[in-house]
Design a protein around this motif. Sequence first.
Motif, PDB file in Angstrom:
ATOM      1  N   ASP A  42      -4.212   9.148  -9.150  1.00 15.76           N
ATOM      2  CA  ASP A  42      -4.718   9.747  -7.919  1.00 15.76           C
ATOM      3  C   ASP A  42      -4.366  11.226  -7.780  1.00 15.76           C
ATOM      4  N   ALA A  53       0.473  15.786  -0.221  1.00 18.39           N
ATOM      5  CA  ALA A  53       1.149  14.490  -0.347  1.00 18.39           C
ATOM      6  C   ALA A  53       2.523  14.522   0.302  1.00 18.39           C
ATOM      7  N   VAL A  93      -0.166   6.500  -8.962  1.00 22.17           N
ATOM      8  CA  VAL A  93       0.239   7.812  -8.445  1.00 22.17           C
ATOM      9  C   VAL A  93      -0.280   8.921  -9.348  1.00 22.17           C
ATOM     10  N   GLU A 142       0.825  -1.208   0.000  1.00 17.42           N
ATOM     11  CA  GLU A 142       0.000   0.000   0.000  1.00 17.42           C
ATOM     12  C   GLU A 142       0.862   1.262   0.000  1.00 17.42           C
ATOM     13  N   SER A 143       1.965   1.243   0.733  1.00 16.06           N
ATOM     14  CA  SER A 143       2.860   2.407   0.782  1.00 16.06           C
ATOM     15  C   SER A 143       3.513   2.647  -0.569  1.00 16.06           C
ATOM     16  N   VAL A 171       5.799  10.872  -2.492  1.00 17.45           N
ATOM     17  CA  VAL A 171       4.747  10.833  -3.517  1.00 17.45           C
ATOM     18  C   VAL A 171       4.987  11.926  -4.549  1.00 17.45           C
ATOM     19  N   GLU A 182       1.152   4.167  -2.974  1.00 13.62           N
ATOM     20  CA  GLU A 182       0.921   5.584  -2.700  1.00 13.62           C
ATOM     21  C   GLU A 182       2.078   6.445  -3.182  1.00 13.62           C
TER      22      GLU A 182
END
Length: 515
Positions: A453, A466, A450, A227-228, A470, A231
């Motif tokens: 989003d 962010a 990335v 998940e990291s 990111v 992101e």
Amino acid sequence: MTRKRNVYANKMALMAAGARVIALIYARASQDNKKQEKSVGDQLDLGKGEAKQNRWTVGKVFYDNNISASKYARGKKRPDYELLLEAIESGEGDVLILFELARSNRDLMIYVNLRELCIRVGLYFWLIGGQLYDLRVRADLMSLGFQAVQAEDQSVATHENVKRGKAGSALRGLPAGKLNYGYTRVYDGETGAFVKQIPDVEIREAVSDDGKVSKYTRAGIIRFVFESLDEGKSIHSIEKSIFDRGIRSRKGNRIGRAVIRKWALNPVYIGKRVHLTETVGAGQWDGLVSDELYWSVNVLLNDVKRTKTRPGSGKYLASWIGKCAEDGSPISVTPPSEHSYKEHVYRCYRKNCWTIPMVELDSFILSTVIAWCSRPDIEELLTAAYTANDEALSEARAEAKRIESEWESWMKDATAQRLKPSVVARFEAQFEMDLQAARDRASELSLPSVLRDSIGPDAERKIMSADIEVKRELIRLLGPFEVTRALRKDNVPLTDRVNWLGLLGSEFSDDGPKL
């Protein structure tokens, strides 16, 4: 000190010499969990018993325990076997005692080297399994040679059976080898047989250096990593986060960046069985992350624009992402000091041929990125561009699935027909090339999460809030960019000095952006 070895004309002369004969004994045993082989201790006792029966004097005893003599285990040294060779070379011993020839080797080359050494230095007699051999006698050499061939053949057969068994287990989706972090295995309490592999959801406690206690599960750590990364966070920051919480590996070591990257690229975590570095089908366990999340991270980590290694901790927005247009070197950051700059500046790393205040370049880059991501038509244009590739993307993914299915079917047939490993390897190489090509094509056609989003009417809020990792990942995806040299007195605006080479440098047509 070199000893002058006694030379006996034949076996009868040796047997008649009695205690003057010095015997060397060597024993070896592979790892034998089922206790089916003679242990090293048993072999040594038998060797000493045979020496006593023939009234020989036991000189030196050598043994290697839990070490294979197969040619497939060349990485494992046999220290006492090397000492045995040194003793023979130096003149020690008149006869070599072995439980069986396979104890000394299962490789014809090693057998020949031992035989030639003994002939060269005059140790002509071997006692193997109670049978005395003279290396000067043709019939004895033939018998020993046959035993050596049998020992190597048995080793090859065992190796092929193990490989075939592993391939069969892989096709049935059974886990094998080292347990992957995030999972645990259940075994039958009576027989010890494997039952199943399940997510490791046992709640554990970790203590940070400042004494803060946090609870976690190993399966949860794997999900956190995926998940990291999805992101846009860097592997370095993920490693630091895990370490700062006090979480360590099973052995208590720091979980490093190489391990984290390996996790993120391992299909095991979407419930796939891997054999010989290749996915061969579904495993008999549940995945820890979704297919969509796994492939999204896979695309990010395999993106050629992504810098694999770079100096520093990535705490500055554009360092080691942009390049100098003059010499191609990356741009770096120099902090203020008494003898140099009054503020942080970006500069050409290699020649220092230009400098730009960090605040100015960061502001320009962020405003450019935000303006591009906020365009009213950007979502439509990007969606159109990638939707136009939907058919090609679906075809690429379907092609990868087809190749995986064909390989699985082919391996089942190969296992049933007991094809030679060399034949399997030849076909496997072609399957791997075709499968990788299909996966690479699918990666090229997928819209990175990335970027997905970060676009839209509230792009400024998303981007400014962010994390730095990111933002840097977004710049990598939209870049790279080059900075040209200019004198400060000329007041050349950054719009004329920064040249975007990636998506930000692409032109938009009626058909959408040229990606």
